[in-house]
Design a protein around this motif. Sequence first.
Motif, PDB file in Angstrom:
ATOM      1  N   HIS A   1      37.268  38.572  44.107  1.00  0.00           N
ATOM      2  CA  HIS A   1      37.611  38.890  42.694  1.00  0.00           C
ATOM      3  C   HIS A   1      37.916  37.424  42.046  1.00  0.00           C
ATOM      4  CE1 HIS A   1      39.482  42.964  44.073  1.00  0.00           C
ATOM      5  NE2 HIS A   1      38.417  42.813  44.470  1.00  0.00           N
ATOM      6  N   GLU A   2      37.655  37.515  40.861  1.00  0.00           N
ATOM      7  CA  GLU A   2      37.810  36.505  39.701  1.00  0.00           C
ATOM      8  C   GLU A   2      39.168  35.604  40.077  1.00  0.00           C
ATOM      9  OE1 GLU A   2      37.865  34.919  35.022  1.00  0.00           O
ATOM     10  OE2 GLU A   2      37.134  36.959  35.607  1.00  0.00           O
ATOM     11  N   GLY A   3      39.263  34.484  40.358  1.00  0.00           N
ATOM     12  CA  GLY A   3      40.355  33.680  40.616  1.00  0.00           C
ATOM     13  C   GLY A   3      40.690  33.694  41.957  1.00  0.00           C
ATOM     14  N   VAL A   4      39.993  34.190  43.008  1.00  0.00           N
ATOM     15  CA  VAL A   4      40.276  34.194  44.365  1.00  0.00           C
ATOM     16  C   VAL A   4      39.360  33.241  45.150  1.00  0.00           C
ATOM     17  CG1 VAL A   4      40.350  35.616  46.398  1.00  0.00           C
ATOM     18  CG2 VAL A   4      41.092  36.614  44.341  1.00  0.00           C
ATOM     19  N   GLU A   5      40.142  32.253  45.583  1.00  0.00           N
ATOM     20  CA  GLU A   5      39.106  30.954  46.450  1.00  0.00           C
ATOM     21  C   GLU A   5      39.420  31.231  47.877  1.00  0.00           C
ATOM     22  OE1 GLU A   5      39.479  27.718  44.244  1.00  0.00           O
ATOM     23  OE2 GLU A   5      38.926  28.519  42.285  1.00  0.00           O
ATOM     24  N   GLY A   6      38.521  30.878  48.736  1.00  0.00           N
ATOM     25  CA  GLY A   6      38.839  30.374  49.954  1.00  0.00           C
ATOM     26  C   GLY A   6      38.021  29.215  50.417  1.00  0.00           C
ATOM     27  N   ASP A   7      38.257  28.709  51.715  1.00  0.00           N
ATOM     28  CA  ASP A   7      37.501  27.525  52.051  1.00  0.00           C
ATOM     29  C   ASP A   7      36.052  27.672  52.326  1.00  0.00           C
ATOM     30  OD1 ASP A   7      39.899  26.188  52.880  1.00  0.00           O
ATOM     31  OD2 ASP A   7      40.445  27.393  54.529  1.00  0.00           O
ATOM     32  N   TYR A   8      35.708  29.035  52.434  1.00  0.00           N
ATOM     33  CA  TYR A   8      34.263  29.516  52.443  1.00  0.00           C
ATOM     34  C   TYR A   8      33.892  30.758  51.306  1.00  0.00           C
ATOM     35  CZ  TYR A   8      33.878  26.342  56.591  1.00  0.00           C
ATOM     36  OH  TYR A   8      33.715  25.223  57.378  1.00  0.00           O
ATOM     37  N   VAL A   9      33.070  30.657  50.992  1.00  0.00           N
ATOM     38  CA  VAL A   9      32.698  31.857  50.144  1.00  0.00           C
ATOM     39  C   VAL A   9      31.640  32.620  50.882  1.00  0.00           C
ATOM     40  CG1 VAL A   9      32.078  32.855  48.156  1.00  0.00           C
ATOM     41  CG2 VAL A   9      33.490  31.105  48.125  1.00  0.00           C
ATOM     42  N   ALA A  10      31.507  33.922  51.091  1.00  0.00           N
ATOM     43  CA  ALA A  10      30.301  34.763  51.788  1.00  0.00           C
ATOM     44  C   ALA A  10      30.102  36.116  50.918  1.00  0.00           C
ATOM     45  CB  ALA A  10      31.052  35.378  52.944  1.00  0.00           C
ATOM     46  N   LYS A  11      28.866  36.386  50.776  1.00  0.00           N
ATOM     47  CA  LYS A  11      28.437  37.277  50.084  1.00  0.00           C
ATOM     48  C   LYS A  11      28.455  38.989  51.022  1.00  0.00           C
ATOM     49  CE  LYS A  11      23.104  36.973  50.914  1.00  0.00           C
ATOM     50  NZ  LYS A  11      23.392  35.957  51.925  1.00  0.00           N
ATOM     51  N   ASP A  12      28.553  38.792  52.178  1.00  0.00           N
ATOM     52  CA  ASP A  12      28.648  39.876  53.008  1.00  0.00           C
ATOM     53  C   ASP A  12      29.009  39.505  54.486  1.00  0.00           C
ATOM     54  OD1 ASP A  12      26.365  38.716  54.506  1.00  0.00           O
ATOM     55  OD2 ASP A  12      24.872  40.020  53.397  1.00  0.00           O
ATOM     56  N   LEU A  13      29.157  40.635  55.335  1.00  0.00           N
ATOM     57  CA  LEU A  13      29.672  40.438  56.778  1.00  0.00           C
ATOM     58  C   LEU A  13      28.819  39.406  57.549  1.00  0.00           C
ATOM     59  CD1 LEU A  13      31.533  43.549  57.279  1.00  0.00           C
ATOM     60  CD2 LEU A  13      32.675  41.589  56.611  1.00  0.00           C
ATOM     61  N   LYS A  14      27.618  39.610  57.260  1.00  0.00           N
ATOM     62  CA  LYS A  14      26.666  38.898  58.192  1.00  0.00           C
ATOM     63  C   LYS A  14      26.917  37.331  57.865  1.00  0.00           C
ATOM     64  CE  LYS A  14      22.754  42.340  58.510  1.00  0.00           C
ATOM     65  NZ  LYS A  14      21.532  42.761  58.063  1.00  0.00           N
ATOM     66  N   GLU A  15      27.110  36.977  56.686  1.00  0.00           N
ATOM     67  CA  GLU A  15      27.257  35.598  56.218  1.00  0.00           C
ATOM     68  C   GLU A  15      28.623  35.059  56.770  1.00  0.00           C
ATOM     69  OE1 GLU A  15      27.090  32.471  52.224  1.00  0.00           O
ATOM     70  OE2 GLU A  15      26.222  34.875  52.202  1.00  0.00           O
ATOM     71  N   VAL A  16      29.688  36.039  56.929  1.00  0.00           N
ATOM     72  CA  VAL A  16      30.770  35.889  57.418  1.00  0.00           C
ATOM     73  C   VAL A  16      30.728  35.320  58.957  1.00  0.00           C
ATOM     74  CG1 VAL A  16      33.053  37.075  58.356  1.00  0.00           C
ATOM     75  CG2 VAL A  16      32.474  37.059  55.961  1.00  0.00           C
ATOM     76  N   LYS A  17      29.915  36.007  59.714  1.00  0.00           N
ATOM     77  CA  LYS A  17      29.513  35.971  61.260  1.00  0.00           C
ATOM     78  C   LYS A  17      29.074  34.408  61.197  1.00  0.00           C
ATOM     79  CE  LYS A  17      26.759  37.336  65.028  1.00  0.00           C
ATOM     80  NZ  LYS A  17      25.806  38.181  65.373  1.00  0.00           N
ATOM     81  N   GLU A  18      28.116  34.117  60.323  1.00  0.00           N
ATOM     82  CA  GLU A  18      27.477  32.921  60.407  1.00  0.00           C
ATOM     83  C   GLU A  18      28.247  31.882  59.970  1.00  0.00           C
ATOM     84  OE1 GLU A  18      24.388  32.432  61.911  1.00  0.00           O
ATOM     85  OE2 GLU A  18      24.444  34.430  62.051  1.00  0.00           O
ATOM     86  N   ILE A  19      29.157  31.949  59.347  1.00  0.00           N
ATOM     87  CA  ILE A  19      30.270  30.872  58.898  1.00  0.00           C
ATOM     88  C   ILE A  19      31.203  30.579  60.084  1.00  0.00           C
ATOM     89  CG2 ILE A  19      32.319  30.550  57.519  1.00  0.00           C
ATOM     90  CD1 ILE A  19      30.705  31.797  55.212  1.00  0.00           C
TER      91      ILE A  19
END
Length: 217
Positions: free
Chosen positions: A189-207
Amino acid sequence: MEGIRLGIKLIAFDLEGTLVKSKSSWVELHKRFGTWDKGKEYAERFFRGEFDYQTWADLDASLWKGRKREEILEWANSVEYMEGVEELFQFLRENNFKIAIISGGLMCLAKRVADELNADYVFANELIFDEEGRVTGKVIARVDFQNKGEILAKLKEELKPSLTIAVGDGHNDIAMFKVADVSIAINPHEGVEGDYVAKDLKEVKEIIKRILEKRGQ
């Protein structure tokens, strides 16, 4: 024993908008039962600071008083998973992660997901039913807008993991992000920041795979 414990890693997930396609248990049940107008008013009053989270949860649930458990479960069982969730959880188990689901939504959905995906811990808010299986209008409020970080901190203290990761999309996940060693914001959501940003769970796995490689784990 200590050597085994050093190998343990911990990951905490938000649920709605992160692991499943539901955005909010509360909003979806309001819309399902035709109580959203009043539910929206209660939400606005909570965010103005008129009452605390427990009061808000009970007011919301009071609008569904008398509804059958089966009606609630029918909705919970209809919610679909985000693509890639099973592969991600399998990867996490193979890499010695303890998995927690920490949701501001309802336990009827969170428990179903935790059971089906074999998560180790699940925290969510629970509707109280009477002996006939009907909504009483009361809630066991375990997860509010502030305490996801406290819940994760207690798990960290208990498990003493070598790595803690938090994954979420909303403002109430920021407290969890602050406690974790690494945070991943998924479609935030707008204003929410993490160390990494992913567009989906596949990308989360790769991170996560890259993080483990970098740490030699």
